[in-house]
Design a protein around this motif. Sequence first.
Motif, PDB file in Angstrom:
ATOM      1  N   ASN A 291     -15.809 -10.726  -5.510  1.00  0.00           N
ATOM      2  CA  ASN A 291     -15.022 -10.224  -7.308  1.00  0.00           C
ATOM      3  C   ASN A 291     -15.308  -8.215  -6.592  1.00  0.00           C
ATOM      4  OD1 ASN A 291     -14.315  -9.097  -9.800  1.00  0.00           O
ATOM      5  ND2 ASN A 291     -16.045  -9.167 -10.320  1.00  0.00           N
ATOM      6  N   ARG A 292     -16.656  -7.733  -5.886  1.00  0.00           N
ATOM      7  CA  ARG A 292     -16.113  -6.112  -5.410  1.00  0.00           C
ATOM      8  C   ARG A 292     -15.356  -6.008  -4.515  1.00  0.00           C
ATOM      9  NH1 ARG A 292     -21.241  -6.850  -5.637  1.00  0.00           N
ATOM     10  NH2 ARG A 292     -21.868  -7.151  -3.151  1.00  0.00           N
ATOM     11  N   VAL A 293     -15.246  -7.066  -3.409  1.00  0.00           N
ATOM     12  CA  VAL A 293     -14.392  -6.679  -2.132  1.00  0.00           C
ATOM     13  C   VAL A 293     -12.836  -6.629  -2.853  1.00  0.00           C
ATOM     14  CG1 VAL A 293     -13.696  -7.543   0.253  1.00  0.00           C
ATOM     15  CG2 VAL A 293     -15.800  -8.017  -0.620  1.00  0.00           C
ATOM     16  N   MET A 294     -12.682  -7.238  -3.681  1.00  0.00           N
ATOM     17  CA  MET A 294     -11.022  -7.641  -4.734  1.00  0.00           C
ATOM     18  C   MET A 294     -11.053  -5.757  -5.874  1.00  0.00           C
ATOM     19  SD  MET A 294      -9.898  -9.785  -3.287  1.00  0.00           S
ATOM     20  CE  MET A 294      -8.535 -10.872  -4.064  1.00  0.00           C
ATOM     21  N   THR A 295     -12.090  -5.528  -6.084  1.00  0.00           N
ATOM     22  CA  THR A 295     -11.975  -4.939  -7.042  1.00  0.00           C
ATOM     23  C   THR A 295     -11.102  -3.268  -5.860  1.00  0.00           C
ATOM     24  OG1 THR A 295     -13.431  -5.935  -8.733  1.00  0.00           O
ATOM     25  CG2 THR A 295     -13.129  -3.366  -8.618  1.00  0.00           C
ATOM     26  N   GLU A 296     -12.679  -3.397  -4.792  1.00  0.00           N
ATOM     27  CA  GLU A 296     -12.444  -2.339  -3.688  1.00  0.00           C
ATOM     28  C   GLU A 296     -10.568  -2.152  -3.639  1.00  0.00           C
ATOM     29  OE1 GLU A 296     -14.769  -2.675  -1.221  1.00  0.00           O
ATOM     30  OE2 GLU A 296     -16.404  -1.789  -3.238  1.00  0.00           O
ATOM     31  N   LEU A 297     -10.130  -3.495  -2.719  1.00  0.00           N
ATOM     32  CA  LEU A 297      -9.590  -3.541  -2.567  1.00  0.00           C
ATOM     33  C   LEU A 297      -8.105  -2.975  -3.445  1.00  0.00           C
ATOM     34  CD1 LEU A 297      -7.660  -4.246   0.377  1.00  0.00           C
ATOM     35  CD2 LEU A 297      -7.115  -6.271  -0.960  1.00  0.00           C
ATOM     36  N   GLU A 298      -8.304  -3.872  -4.643  1.00  0.00           N
ATOM     37  CA  GLU A 298      -7.483  -3.335  -5.626  1.00  0.00           C
ATOM     38  C   GLU A 298      -7.312  -1.851  -6.158  1.00  0.00           C
ATOM     39  OE1 GLU A 298      -5.998  -4.813 -10.302  1.00  0.00           O
ATOM     40  OE2 GLU A 298      -7.942  -4.648  -9.556  1.00  0.00           O
ATOM     41  N   GLN A 299      -8.050  -1.019  -6.002  1.00  0.00           N
ATOM     42  CA  GLN A 299      -8.366   0.585  -6.508  1.00  0.00           C
ATOM     43  C   GLN A 299      -7.880   1.082  -5.066  1.00  0.00           C
ATOM     44  OE1 GLN A 299      -9.371   1.904  -8.746  1.00  0.00           O
ATOM     45  NE2 GLN A 299      -8.627   4.180  -7.981  1.00  0.00           N
ATOM     46  N   GLN A 300      -7.924   0.679  -3.901  1.00  0.00           N
ATOM     47  CA  GLN A 300      -7.468   1.029  -2.403  1.00  0.00           C
ATOM     48  C   GLN A 300      -5.461   1.315  -2.519  1.00  0.00           C
ATOM     49  OE1 GLN A 300      -8.723  -0.864   1.228  1.00  0.00           O
ATOM     50  NE2 GLN A 300     -11.248   0.443   0.540  1.00  0.00           N
ATOM     51  N   GLN A 301      -5.839  -0.529  -2.922  1.00  0.00           N
ATOM     52  CA  GLN A 301      -4.182  -0.616  -3.205  1.00  0.00           C
ATOM     53  C   GLN A 301      -3.627   0.374  -4.166  1.00  0.00           C
ATOM     54  OE1 GLN A 301      -3.736  -4.541  -3.667  1.00  0.00           O
ATOM     55  NE2 GLN A 301      -2.688  -5.293  -1.117  1.00  0.00           N
ATOM     56  N   PHE A 302      -4.247   1.071  -5.445  1.00  0.00           N
ATOM     57  CA  PHE A 302      -3.906   1.529  -6.564  1.00  0.00           C
ATOM     58  C   PHE A 302      -3.256   3.193  -6.356  1.00  0.00           C
ATOM     59  CE2 PHE A 302      -4.373   3.751 -10.712  1.00  0.00           C
ATOM     60  CZ  PHE A 302      -3.367   3.561 -10.238  1.00  0.00           C
ATOM     61  N   ASP A 303      -4.131   3.248  -5.121  1.00  0.00           N
ATOM     62  CA  ASP A 303      -4.767   5.123  -4.810  1.00  0.00           C
ATOM     63  C   ASP A 303      -3.127   5.235  -3.630  1.00  0.00           C
ATOM     64  OD1 ASP A 303      -6.421   5.196  -6.357  1.00  0.00           O
ATOM     65  OD2 ASP A 303      -7.981   5.205  -4.761  1.00  0.00           O
ATOM     66  N   SER A 304      -3.150   3.627  -3.055  1.00  0.00           N
ATOM     67  CA  SER A 304      -1.538   4.226  -1.981  1.00  0.00           C
ATOM     68  C   SER A 304      -0.753   4.199  -2.686  1.00  0.00           C
ATOM     69  CB  SER A 304      -2.254   3.097  -1.269  1.00  0.00           C
ATOM     70  OG  SER A 304      -0.661   2.871  -0.383  1.00  0.00           O
ATOM     71  N   PHE A 305      -0.266   3.262  -3.770  1.00  0.00           N
ATOM     72  CA  PHE A 305       1.164   3.034  -4.800  1.00  0.00           C
ATOM     73  C   PHE A 305       1.173   4.516  -5.104  1.00  0.00           C
ATOM     74  CE2 PHE A 305       2.984   2.471  -8.266  1.00  0.00           C
ATOM     75  CZ  PHE A 305       3.710   1.553  -8.281  1.00  0.00           C
ATOM     76  N   CYS A 306       0.377   5.131  -5.926  1.00  0.00           N
ATOM     77  CA  CYS A 306       0.219   6.602  -7.022  1.00  0.00           C
ATOM     78  C   CYS A 306       0.398   8.181  -5.517  1.00  0.00           C
ATOM     79  CB  CYS A 306      -1.216   6.913  -6.591  1.00  0.00           C
ATOM     80  SG  CYS A 306      -1.315   5.926  -8.714  1.00  0.00           S
ATOM     81  N   LYS A 307      -0.172   7.738  -4.232  1.00  0.00           N
ATOM     82  CA  LYS A 307       0.387   8.378  -3.443  1.00  0.00           C
ATOM     83  C   LYS A 307       1.788   8.327  -3.085  1.00  0.00           C
ATOM     84  CE  LYS A 307      -4.732   9.338  -1.241  1.00  0.00           C
ATOM     85  NZ  LYS A 307      -5.132   9.067   0.007  1.00  0.00           N
ATOM     86  N   GLN A 308       2.153   7.374  -3.158  1.00  0.00           N
ATOM     87  CA  GLN A 308       3.731   6.524  -2.368  1.00  0.00           C
ATOM     88  C   GLN A 308       4.654   7.827  -3.645  1.00  0.00           C
ATOM     89  OE1 GLN A 308       4.727   2.713  -1.847  1.00  0.00           O
ATOM     90  NE2 GLN A 308       5.773   2.859  -0.772  1.00  0.00           N
ATOM     91  N   MET A 309       4.183   7.733  -4.868  1.00  0.00           N
ATOM     92  CA  MET A 309       4.909   7.576  -6.463  1.00  0.00           C
ATOM     93  C   MET A 309       4.916   9.163  -6.168  1.00  0.00           C
ATOM     94  SD  MET A 309       6.001   4.642  -6.900  1.00  0.00           S
ATOM     95  CE  MET A 309       6.976   4.917  -8.288  1.00  0.00           C
ATOM     96  N   GLN A 310       3.956   9.371  -5.539  1.00  0.00           N
ATOM     97  CA  GLN A 310       4.095  11.412  -5.609  1.00  0.00           C
ATOM     98  C   GLN A 310       4.653  11.582  -5.080  1.00  0.00           C
ATOM     99  OE1 GLN A 310      -0.118  12.199  -5.440  1.00  0.00           O
ATOM    100  NE2 GLN A 310      -0.863  11.643  -7.601  1.00  0.00           N
ATOM    101  N   GLY A 311       4.519  10.835  -3.496  1.00  0.00           N
ATOM    102  CA  GLY A 311       5.458  11.501  -2.123  1.00  0.00           C
ATOM    103  C   GLY A 311       7.027  11.694  -2.252  1.00  0.00           C
ATOM    104  N   THR A 312       7.602   9.994  -3.287  1.00  0.00           N
ATOM    105  CA  THR A 312       9.080   9.907  -3.704  1.00  0.00           C
ATOM    106  C   THR A 312       9.659  10.859  -5.039  1.00  0.00           C
ATOM    107  OG1 THR A 312       8.532   8.240  -4.928  1.00  0.00           O
ATOM    108  CG2 THR A 312       9.481   8.102  -2.566  1.00  0.00           C
ATOM    109  N   GLY A 313       8.580  11.481  -5.631  1.00  0.00           N
ATOM    110  CA  GLY A 313       9.163  12.514  -7.010  1.00  0.00           C
ATOM    111  C   GLY A 313       9.392  13.568  -6.244  1.00  0.00           C
ATOM    112  N   GLU A 314       8.815  13.959  -4.836  1.00  0.00           N
ATOM    113  CA  GLU A 314       9.476  16.029  -4.853  1.00  0.00           C
ATOM    114  C   GLU A 314      10.343  15.408  -4.585  1.00  0.00           C
ATOM    115  OE1 GLU A 314       5.810  16.790  -2.691  1.00  0.00           O
ATOM    116  OE2 GLU A 314       4.217  15.914  -4.064  1.00  0.00           O
TER     117      GLU A 314
END
Length: 68
Positions: free
Chosen positions: A45-68
């Motif tokens: 559960n801890r590993v999956m939570t960390e992975l999910e957080q990493q993927q979410f952070d990556s998604f947020c960065k990607q969305m910020q990049g396309t918004g500019e």
Amino acid sequence: MDPGAGARKERPKPREPAARLEKAKQRSAQQELKQRQRAEIYALNRVMTELEQQQFDSFCKQMQGTGE
């Protein structure tokens, strides 16, 4: 009355000590298995939570990049 009292004293001992010991060993092994499985589930559960957080952070960065 004495024969009846003697029969009653013998009834509460249906198991031998070896059988009782074996059952205690089985219970102990079952508890250890449950504890190990629980620890593995928490670790996964801890590993999956960390992975999910990493993927979410990556998604947020990607969305910020396309918004500019």
